[in-house]
Design a protein around this motif. Structure first.
Motif, mmCIF file in Angstrom:
data_model
loop_
_atom_site.group_PDB
_atom_site.id
_atom_site.type_symbol
_atom_site.label_atom_id
_atom_site.label_comp_id
_atom_site.label_asym_id
_atom_site.label_seq_id
_atom_site.Cartn_x
_atom_site.Cartn_y
_atom_site.Cartn_z
ATOM 1 N N SER A 90 0.860 -1.182 0.000
ATOM 2 C CA SER A 90 0.000 0.000 0.000
ATOM 3 C C SER A 90 0.901 1.238 0.000
ATOM 4 O O SER A 90 2.115 1.138 -0.143
ATOM 5 C CB SER A 90 -0.937 -0.007 1.202
ATOM 6 O OG SER A 90 -0.212 0.124 2.401
ATOM 7 N N ARG A 91 0.309 2.403 0.166
ATOM 8 C CA ARG A 91 1.073 3.652 0.161
ATOM 9 C C ARG A 91 0.687 4.500 1.363
ATOM 10 O O ARG A 91 -0.482 4.574 1.730
ATOM 11 C CB ARG A 91 0.795 4.461 -1.115
ATOM 12 C CG ARG A 91 1.067 3.714 -2.401
ATOM 13 C CD ARG A 91 2.545 3.444 -2.576
ATOM 14 N NE ARG A 91 2.847 2.820 -3.845
ATOM 15 C CZ ARG A 91 3.134 1.524 -3.979
ATOM 16 N NH1 ARG A 91 3.124 0.728 -2.937
ATOM 17 N NH2 ARG A 91 3.431 1.030 -5.144
ATOM 18 N N ARG A 92 1.686 5.148 1.971
ATOM 19 C CA ARG A 92 1.444 6.141 3.010
ATOM 20 C C ARG A 92 1.564 7.507 2.349
ATOM 21 O O ARG A 92 2.527 7.776 1.628
ATOM 22 C CB ARG A 92 2.455 6.032 4.136
ATOM 23 C CG ARG A 92 2.315 7.153 5.158
ATOM 24 C CD ARG A 92 3.299 7.029 6.318
ATOM 25 N NE ARG A 92 3.390 8.229 7.093
ATOM 26 C CZ ARG A 92 2.461 8.699 7.930
ATOM 27 N NH1 ARG A 92 1.347 8.034 8.084
ATOM 28 N NH2 ARG A 92 2.635 9.812 8.595
ATOM 29 N N HIS A 109 -9.379 6.601 -4.644
ATOM 30 C CA HIS A 109 -8.427 5.595 -5.100
ATOM 31 C C HIS A 109 -9.166 4.350 -5.562
ATOM 32 O O HIS A 109 -10.405 4.296 -5.485
ATOM 33 C CB HIS A 109 -7.428 5.274 -3.987
ATOM 34 C CG HIS A 109 -8.044 4.976 -2.664
ATOM 35 N ND1 HIS A 109 -8.696 3.800 -2.390
ATOM 36 C CD2 HIS A 109 -8.145 5.732 -1.534
ATOM 37 C CE1 HIS A 109 -9.146 3.825 -1.152
ATOM 38 N NE2 HIS A 109 -8.832 4.994 -0.604
ATOM 39 N N SER A 128 -2.502 4.407 4.985
ATOM 40 C CA SER A 128 -2.570 3.342 3.992
ATOM 41 C C SER A 128 -3.656 3.610 2.957
ATOM 42 O O SER A 128 -4.830 3.740 3.302
ATOM 43 C CB SER A 128 -2.848 2.007 4.694
ATOM 44 O OG SER A 128 -2.926 0.968 3.769
ATOM 45 N N VAL A 129 -3.234 3.704 1.697
ATOM 46 C CA VAL A 129 -4.158 3.691 0.567
ATOM 47 C C VAL A 129 -3.621 2.650 -0.404
ATOM 48 O O VAL A 129 -2.415 2.398 -0.455
ATOM 49 C CB VAL A 129 -4.297 5.067 -0.127
ATOM 50 C CG1 VAL A 129 -4.894 6.087 0.800
ATOM 51 C CG2 VAL A 129 -2.989 5.538 -0.696
ATOM 52 N N PRO A 130 -4.500 2.028 -1.182
ATOM 53 C CA PRO A 130 -4.022 1.002 -2.100
ATOM 54 C C PRO A 130 -3.123 1.604 -3.189
ATOM 55 O O PRO A 130 -3.318 2.755 -3.605
ATOM 56 C CB PRO A 130 -5.301 0.446 -2.721
ATOM 57 C CG PRO A 130 -6.438 1.055 -2.023
ATOM 58 C CD PRO A 130 -5.941 2.195 -1.213
ATOM 59 N N ALA A 131 -2.138 0.819 -3.626
ATOM 60 C CA ALA A 131 -1.324 1.231 -4.762
ATOM 61 C C ALA A 131 -2.222 1.304 -5.990
ATOM 62 O O ALA A 131 -3.181 0.558 -6.111
ATOM 63 C CB ALA A 131 -0.200 0.230 -4.976
#
Length: 154
Positions: A90-92, A109, A128-131
């Motif tokens: 995931s992405r911060r 997203h 956390s968000v999905p890539a």
């Protein structure tokens, strides 16, 4: 919330039965449903588009770097700087609104959307968000115009 405002499990079960009955005997026509979904996209039509003007992943030095990626979106309303860190798939996101001010930030997203409040200095973070593709919508309390960024893949 007062007790009178609470919905009981019996009420929820009754509402589910009513919904099922309506869907079976009088479903929403497909064209009406499509029009309703299409009109939903108009809710941000008055937002000012912030274009991506800088992406550290596109610079030669950053291609070799394993550090966070920096994105800069600019519009007449404000500039938004976002740092993106990969984390276990995931992405911060860590962001800053320039000119600093409080805002409600909606990250749209592939998994839906995540809302976060930017503080009075314009700072916000999402763990956390999905890539994948994402866009930010910033709603400012004191201004009539919102800001929406272009879509970018992170």
């Amino acid at each position: 919330m007062a007790d009178k405002d609470k919905v009981s499990l019996d009420d929820l079960a009754l509402l589910a039965q009513v919904r099922a009955a309506i869907e079976e005997h009088d479903p929403v026509p497909a064209n009406v449903l499509a029009a309703a979904k299409a009109s939903f996209t108009w809710r941000t039509v008055d937002a000012e588009l912030a274009e991506l003007i800088e992406d550290s992943a596109l610079t030669t030095a950053s291609v070799r770097s394993s550090g966070p990626r920096s994105l800069v979106f600019e519009s007449p309303v404000a500039t938004v700087v976002v740092e993106v860190e990969p984390r276990n798939g995931s992405r911060r996101l860590t962001g800053q609104i320039v000119l600093p001010r409080a805002a409600q930030v909606e990250v749209r997203h592939v998994g839906g959307r995540t809302d976060v409040q930017a503080d009075a200095q314009g700072r916000f973070a999402i763990d956390s968000v999905p890539a994948g593709r994402l866009s930010l919508l910033c709603r400012f309390a004191e201004e009539s115009r919102d800001l929406v960024t272009s879509w970018v893949t992170v």
